[in-house]
Design a protein around this motif. Structure first.
Motif, mmCIF file in Angstrom:
data_model
loop_
_atom_site.group_PDB
_atom_site.id
_atom_site.type_symbol
_atom_site.label_atom_id
_atom_site.label_comp_id
_atom_site.label_asym_id
_atom_site.label_seq_id
_atom_site.Cartn_x
_atom_site.Cartn_y
_atom_site.Cartn_z
ATOM 1 N N VAL A 172 20.020 36.455 21.196
ATOM 2 C CA VAL A 172 21.146 35.743 21.793
ATOM 3 C C VAL A 172 20.896 35.654 23.299
ATOM 4 C CG1 VAL A 172 23.625 35.791 22.208
ATOM 5 C CG2 VAL A 172 22.736 36.522 20.002
ATOM 6 N N GLY A 173 20.786 34.426 23.804
ATOM 7 C CA GLY A 173 20.534 34.193 25.227
ATOM 8 C C GLY A 173 21.772 34.419 26.077
ATOM 9 N N ASN A 174 21.606 34.300 27.386
ATOM 10 C CA ASN A 174 22.687 34.604 28.322
ATOM 11 C C ASN A 174 23.887 33.676 28.181
ATOM 12 O OD1 ASN A 174 21.397 36.803 29.456
ATOM 13 N ND2 ASN A 174 20.310 35.547 30.948
ATOM 14 N N ARG A 218 23.715 41.463 21.822
ATOM 15 C CA ARG A 218 22.703 40.413 21.993
ATOM 16 C C ARG A 218 21.889 40.183 20.731
ATOM 17 N NH1 ARG A 218 19.858 39.980 27.648
ATOM 18 N NH2 ARG A 218 19.449 38.035 26.609
ATOM 19 N N PHE A 219 22.485 40.411 19.597
ATOM 20 C CA PHE A 219 21.812 40.177 18.326
ATOM 21 C C PHE A 219 22.788 39.547 17.349
ATOM 22 C CE2 PHE A 219 20.674 41.434 13.997
ATOM 23 C CZ PHE A 219 19.400 40.901 13.929
ATOM 24 N N ILE A 243 16.809 30.698 14.419
ATOM 25 C CA ILE A 243 17.317 30.382 15.754
ATOM 26 C C ILE A 243 17.084 31.569 16.684
ATOM 27 C CG2 ILE A 243 19.377 29.808 17.085
ATOM 28 C CD1 ILE A 243 20.541 28.614 14.514
ATOM 29 N N ASN A 244 16.718 31.262 17.921
ATOM 30 C CA ASN A 244 16.576 32.280 18.953
ATOM 31 C C ASN A 244 16.929 31.643 20.286
ATOM 32 O OD1 ASN A 244 15.906 34.282 20.735
ATOM 33 N ND2 ASN A 244 13.810 34.532 20.029
ATOM 34 N N THR A 245 18.114 31.934 20.818
ATOM 35 C CA THR A 245 18.526 31.356 22.092
ATOM 36 C C THR A 245 18.110 32.224 23.274
ATOM 37 O OG1 THR A 245 20.715 32.387 21.972
ATOM 38 C CG2 THR A 245 20.495 30.172 21.056
ATOM 39 N N ALA A 246 17.456 33.352 23.002
ATOM 40 C CA ALA A 246 17.051 34.261 24.068
ATOM 41 C C ALA A 246 15.763 33.814 24.745
ATOM 42 C CB ALA A 246 16.883 35.677 23.530
ATOM 43 N N GLY A 247 15.078 32.825 24.218
ATOM 44 C CA GLY A 247 13.835 32.357 24.811
ATOM 45 C C GLY A 247 12.646 33.141 24.308
#
Length: 71
Positions: free
Chosen positions: A5-7, A46-47, A56-60
């Motif tokens: 999970v990205g910012n 953040r998971f 999906i991965n928005t954390a980069g």
């Protein structure tokens, strides 16, 4: 577990979760507002368990983001 999970995603989840919980506490939307615990928790940790299933991965690329969230 790796952070996925990205910012921006994290902040949105936490805001929506807190709003839903606040509405549940005040009785505005009833008990359904307590579902806000889910986005709040996924934002804090953040998971998101659904993200790996959906790919999906928005954390980069750096899934830890330089923080200590990967344990």
């Amino acid at each position: 577990m790796k952070c996925n999970v990205g910012n921006v995603d994290r902040m949105l989840r936490m805001v929506v979760g807190l709003i839903l919980i606040g509405l549940a506490v005040t009785g505005t939307i009833g008990a359904w507002g307590w579902i806000g615990v889910v986005p709040l928790a996924t934002g804090l940790f953040r998971f998101c368990p659904a993200y790996p299933l959906l790919g999906i991965n928005t954390a980069g690329s750096d899934s830890c983001g330089g923080g200590g969230c990967c344990k």
